[in-house]
Structure formats: structure tokens, C-alpha cells
Design a protein around this motif. Structure first.
Motif, PDB file in Angstrom:
ATOM      1  N   HIS A 196       0.814  -1.213   0.000  1.00 22.86           N
ATOM      2  CA  HIS A 196       0.000   0.000   0.000  1.00 22.86           C
ATOM      3  C   HIS A 196       0.849   1.266   0.000  1.00 22.86           C
ATOM      4  N   ASN A 197       2.178   1.130   0.097  1.00 24.56           N
ATOM      5  CA  ASN A 197       3.104   2.252  -0.029  1.00 24.56           C
ATOM      6  C   ASN A 197       2.798   3.411   0.921  1.00 24.56           C
ATOM      7  N   THR A 198       2.486   3.089   2.175  1.00 21.27           N
ATOM      8  CA  THR A 198       2.348   4.140   3.181  1.00 21.27           C
ATOM      9  C   THR A 198       3.741   4.617   3.591  1.00 21.27           C
ATOM     10  N   LEU A 199       3.825   5.825   4.152  1.00 21.47           N
ATOM     11  CA  LEU A 199       5.115   6.425   4.455  1.00 21.47           C
ATOM     12  C   LEU A 199       5.921   5.619   5.460  1.00 21.47           C
ATOM     13  N   ASP A 200       5.226   4.909   6.383  1.00 21.99           N
ATOM     14  CA  ASP A 200       5.952   4.146   7.396  1.00 21.99           C
ATOM     15  C   ASP A 200       6.076   2.667   7.038  1.00 21.99           C
ATOM     16  N   CYS A 201       5.725   2.312   5.812  1.00 21.59           N
ATOM     17  CA  CYS A 201       5.796   0.918   5.397  1.00 21.59           C
ATOM     18  C   CYS A 201       7.253   0.482   5.270  1.00 21.59           C
ATOM     19  N   ASP A 202       7.549  -0.737   5.675  1.00 18.76           N
ATOM     20  CA  ASP A 202       8.910  -1.250   5.582  1.00 18.76           C
ATOM     21  C   ASP A 202       9.354  -1.361   4.125  1.00 18.76           C
ATOM     22  N   PRO A 203      10.630  -1.106   3.837  1.00 13.05           N
ATOM     23  CA  PRO A 203      11.141  -1.326   2.480  1.00 13.05           C
ATOM     24  C   PRO A 203      10.990  -2.781   2.072  1.00 13.05           C
ATOM     25  N   ILE A 204      10.817  -3.013   0.785  1.00 15.82           N
ATOM     26  CA  ILE A 204      10.561  -4.370   0.309  1.00 15.82           C
ATOM     27  C   ILE A 204      11.730  -5.294   0.625  1.00 15.82           C
ATOM     28  N   GLU A 205      12.975  -4.770   0.630  1.00 17.39           N
ATOM     29  CA  GLU A 205      14.128  -5.620   0.951  1.00 17.39           C
ATOM     30  C   GLU A 205      14.031  -6.164   2.375  1.00 17.39           C
ATOM     31  N   LEU A 206      13.604  -5.295   3.325  1.00 17.07           N
ATOM     32  CA  LEU A 206      13.493  -5.707   4.722  1.00 17.07           C
ATOM     33  C   LEU A 206      12.404  -6.758   4.885  1.00 17.07           C
ATOM     34  N   VAL A 207      11.286  -6.564   4.193  1.00 18.46           N
ATOM     35  CA  VAL A 207      10.180  -7.526   4.284  1.00 18.46           C
ATOM     36  C   VAL A 207      10.605  -8.881   3.728  1.00 18.46           C
ATOM     37  N   LEU A 208      11.285  -8.870   2.594  1.00 18.56           N
ATOM     38  CA  LEU A 208      11.743 -10.127   2.014  1.00 18.56           C
ATOM     39  C   LEU A 208      12.766 -10.807   2.913  1.00 18.56           C
ATOM     40  N   ASP A 209      13.597 -10.006   3.553  1.00 14.29           N
ATOM     41  CA  ASP A 209      14.579 -10.551   4.489  1.00 14.29           C
ATOM     42  C   ASP A 209      13.884 -11.264   5.641  1.00 14.29           C
ATOM     43  N   ARG A 210      12.837 -10.620   6.180  1.00 21.03           N
ATOM     44  CA  ARG A 210      12.062 -11.238   7.265  1.00 21.03           C
ATOM     45  C   ARG A 210      11.377 -12.513   6.791  1.00 21.03           C
ATOM     46  N   ALA A 211      10.799 -12.461   5.599  1.00 19.04           N
ATOM     47  CA  ALA A 211      10.051 -13.606   5.087  1.00 19.04           C
ATOM     48  C   ALA A 211      10.955 -14.820   4.911  1.00 19.04           C
ATOM     49  N   VAL A 212      12.126 -14.611   4.332  1.00 21.04           N
ATOM     50  CA  VAL A 212      13.026 -15.734   4.081  1.00 21.04           C
ATOM     51  C   VAL A 212      13.623 -16.271   5.381  1.00 21.04           C
ATOM     52  N   ALA A 213      13.876 -15.373   6.342  1.00 21.63           N
ATOM     53  CA  ALA A 213      14.420 -15.806   7.630  1.00 21.63           C
ATOM     54  C   ALA A 213      13.408 -16.638   8.406  1.00 21.63           C
ATOM     55  N   ASP A 214      12.131 -16.207   8.395  1.00 22.73           N
ATOM     56  CA  ASP A 214      11.100 -16.895   9.172  1.00 22.73           C
ATOM     57  C   ASP A 214      10.511 -18.094   8.438  1.00 22.73           C
ATOM     58  N   ALA A 215      10.460 -18.030   7.106  1.00 24.11           N
ATOM     59  CA  ALA A 215       9.856 -19.101   6.304  1.00 24.11           C
ATOM     60  C   ALA A 215      10.816 -19.484   5.180  1.00 24.11           C
ATOM     61  N   PRO A 216      11.885 -20.198   5.496  1.00 20.88           N
ATOM     62  CA  PRO A 216      12.947 -20.449   4.510  1.00 20.88           C
ATOM     63  C   PRO A 216      12.553 -21.376   3.363  1.00 20.88           C
ATOM     64  N   HIS A 217      11.366 -21.985   3.455  1.00 18.93           N
ATOM     65  CA  HIS A 217      10.969 -22.933   2.409  1.00 18.93           C
ATOM     66  C   HIS A 217       9.924 -22.356   1.453  1.00 18.93           C
TER      67      HIS A 217
END
Length: 406
Positions: A168-189
Motif C-alpha cells: 500500500h506504499n504508506t510512508l511508514d511501510c517497511d522497504p521491500i528488501e526488509l520484508v523479504l529478508d524477514r520472510a526468508v528468515a522466518d519461512a525459509p521454504h
């Protein structure tokens, strides 16, 4: 011989019947209520795919009802201590059945949808303190990026295999790199990644990216609005993954230095690229794929010199993909020619010849013409559409809005 009821108690037969009813929620509910033998199998199907978080809000125990309070902050959640796992018995009973969950839908700005996303995220913090994920068997998740993800939250369970990020591109939204980093760390499969909407980026990448996408094989960016910084970040990060299937929509005249991006997507086998022809040509020129066998190309835009652009495009395809490409689907939409524009149409067909002769097996060409009447091509064009004109192909399909030849 077993009677009708005994036959329904055979688990394989019951499973086939319930699968056929998966879109009929009312019938599944009645099946779950008619007898104990049917209850669990019917409820498993009924709750397997959930397109809203709403049904779970009422299952949250009274002791944790503050999760649905808009005033609740992270500190309030961290103060909570579960006195008894029995408090969550009802919630866990149903949440454990869920395999697919849509926390929100793209282009839905309803405040309730965003709030349900917050409920879900708070629950991951709350249950995470006791070592649980609220949906422990979740395989597919559609998750809204409308604000920062708390450090304590774990919205992506380890069981996840397919992830859709709705930006939704809100001003406080996390950068996509950070979100992908979290996703791969928590759900590596994770095996499938879909991103929709307008995302944010850090603008500057680390010299050594942290992400490790060991299993992602399919990425869909066809519904994402990707600006130059986001495209540079995504191409650099996702090229680490063994992605074999990519769908992407490119904006016009992306203002970026393509030469700074390392060669992209070496494992790619199937590519569906749409959008600006200018950007698509630059994108294709940076591909590192040596085993790409299927290409779907739907360019648009109005380049100043159509014939020269098509010639350059075909040269790139023949040089870079000619040895591996087996199937090519090409849509010519803009600029939209008239049926009488034989020079342009002949140029397109002639440009495809080297690609066809390099080893292509199947070609599908879709030409959108400015014509409201039945299409009548000049004789020299019709001759190029005869099967004998393409002897090296196993399949050649050509279609316009008014006519289809095969």
C-alpha cells in the motif's frame, strides 16, 4: 455389501465428496453438523482456505481481547502472559485447519481490512511468546504491507510455501528488501512469491546482500507497480534465488543504469514480460538465463522508429535466447498497425525468421490491428502466413482481432 451410509464412511470416498463441495460453504457446514464421522473432515475443508480474518476475531479468548483494540500497542502485547493454553483451545482447533489465508485483498483500502492485518500481526507477537504461531500449518498467505512489521512479530510461519505481499506504499511501510529478508528468515521454504501494488525500497543496496532464497522458484510481479529503484533492488536480490518462472510488468523509460545490475535470473526457464517495449528490451539484454525455453512477450508503448526497434529486439532474442528458446508468444499491441501496413507486418514476420530457425518449436503471434472490418492482408503478407513459410516450426499460430489462422 455396505449400505449407503457405510460407503460414505470410507475416508477416500468422503474426501472426494468433500473436495467437490469446497466452494459450497453452506453444504460443508451442514455436513459437519449431521454426524460425528463427518464433522472433522468437513470442517477441515470448510476452514482450509479463508479469504478473511474476520471469523477468527470472535475466537480470540477474552483474556486476549485487547488484540482487537485499535489502541493496543506493542508494549501492551508484550505484557500479556497466557495463564492456560486451554484459553486458546477453540482458536487453535480452527486455526490449525487453515492452509490458505488472505488477510486482505489488493486495491481494497477498507479500514477493516487493514485492521484485520493488524490483528493477525499482533497475534503472531502474542502467541510467539509461548513458542506458537497462530496458524501453524499455513501454506499460503496474502499479507498487506501497510505499516512497519514489529521486530517481535513473526507473520510468516515456517510452514509457508506461497507468499503474496500486497503493498500500500504508506510512508511508514517497511522497504521491500526488509520484508523479504524477514520472510526468508522466518519461512525459509517459500517456493512462490507474488508482489502487488506500489512498494518502497531503501534506494541503496548493501554491497553483500543478506538474503538467501534457497527454494523460491516462481515469482509474479505482473500486478506490481515497479519504479526504477525497486526494480534494481528486486532484480539484484531475487537473482540469488533459483527462480525458474517469472512474470513481470515493466514501466516505461525506467531511469536507471542497467549496467550496474549484475546479470539476472540465471536459472530462468519461463518468462512472461509485459509493459514498455523500451524497458523490456533493456531487461532482456541483462538476462543471464541459458536455459530459458518459454517466453511470453507483450510490449506496449509507441517507439519513434517501430521497424528498427523490432529489428533490435529480434537480434537480442536470437543472440541471447536462440539456443534455448523453444516456445515464443508475441503480442503486438502498440503502435497498433492497420491491415494495409504491410511493411510493418512483413518486418515483424521477417524478424522472427532467425529465431524460428535457431531451434524454436512453437510460435504464437497476436497482432492487434486498427480495423473494424474483416482483415484482408496483401498477398505478400498472406504468403508469409502459410505453413510452408515456417518449415522449422512444429506449431505456428497467428491471430488478429478479426481472424485466426493455424
Amino acid at each position: 455389501m455396505p449400505g449407503p451410509f457405510e460407503t460414505l464412511c470410507i475416508s477416500e470416498i468422503l474426501a472426494v465428496i468433500l473436495d467437490a463441495l469446497q466452494d459450497d460453504k453452506k453444504s460443508l457446514y451442514h455436513m459437519s453438523c449431521c454426524c460425528r464421522a463427518f464433522a472433522d473432515p468437513a470442517l477441515d475443508i470448510l476452514w482450509r482456505s479463508m479469504h478473511s480474518f474476520s471469523p477468527f476475531a470472535s475466537l480470540i479468548p477474552q483474556s486476549a481481547s485487547f488484540v482487537t483494540d485499535a489502541q493496543t500497542g506493542d508494549r501492551d502485547i508484550l505484557k500479556y502472559r497466557c495463564n492456560s493454553l486451554g484459553d486458546w483451545k477453540t482458536f487453535d482447533k480452527y486455526a490449525a485447519r487453515v492452509r490458505s489465508l488472505h488477510v486482505g485483498e489488493h486495491n481494497n483500502d477498507n479500514a477493516d481490512v487493514i485492521e484485520h492485518r493488524n490483528y493477525y500481526t499482533r497475534l503472531t507477537v502474542l502467541r510467539g511468546q509461548d513458542g506458537f504461531h497462530p496458524f501453524p500449518k499455513l501454506r499460503s498467505l496474502a499479507y498487506i504491507l501497510s505499516g512497519p512489521i514489529a521486530p517481535q512479530a513473526k507473520p510468516f510461519p515456517p510452514s509457508l510455501r506461497s507468499l503474496t505481499l500486497i503493498c500500500h506504499n504508506t510512508l511508514d511501510c517497511d522497504p521491500i528488501e526488509l520484508v523479504l529478508d524477514r520472510a526468508v528468515a522466518d519461512a525459509p521454504h517459500i517456493e512462490e512469491l507474488h508482489i502487488t501494488g506500489l512498494m518502497r525500497t531503501k534506494q541503496v543496496l548493501h554491497s553483500t546482500p543478506r538474503l538467501h532464497f534457497g527454494h523460491i522458484g516462481s515469482v509474479d510481479l505482473s500486478k506490481a507497480y515497479i519504479r526504477a529503484p525497486e526494480l534494481a533492488a528486486l532484480c539484484t536480490l531475487l537473482s540469488q534465488a533459483p527462480i525458474s518462472d517469472l512474470k513481470i510488468h515493466l514501466q516505461d523509460r525506467l531511469n536507471m543504469n542497467w549496467q550496474t545490475i549484475p546479470p539476472m535470473f540465471p536459472a530462468l526457464k519461463h518468462l512472461d514480460v509485459r509493459g514498455s517495449m523500451f524497458s523490456a528490451i533493456l531487461f532482456l539484454s541483462r538476462l543471464a538465463a541459458t536455459h530459458l525455453h518459454t517466453l511470453v512477450f507483450q510490449p506496449d508503448g509507441q517507439p519513434s522508429s517501430v521497424t528498427s526497434v523490432y529489428d533490435y529486439l529480434m537480434l537480442i532474442l536470437a543472440e541471447r535466447l536462440g539456443k534455448s528458446l523453444k516456445s515464443f508468444e508475441f503480442h503486438v499491441k502498440e503502435p497498433r498497425p492497420h491491415a494495409r501496413d504491410s511493411d510493418l507486418i512483413k518486418s515483424i514476420l521477417q524478424g522472427l525468421k532467425p529465431l524460428a530457425e535457431a531451434g524454436l518449436q512453437s510460435m504464437r503471434l497476436f497482432l492487434h490491428l486498427n480495423s473494424t472490418m474483416s482483415v484482408q492482408f496483401p498477398p505478400e503478407v498472406r504468403s508469409m502466413l502459410e505453413p510452408c513459410a515456417w518449415p522449422s516450426l512444429n506449431q505456428f499460430y497467428f491471430a488478429t482481432k478479426g481472424v485466426a489462422l493455424e
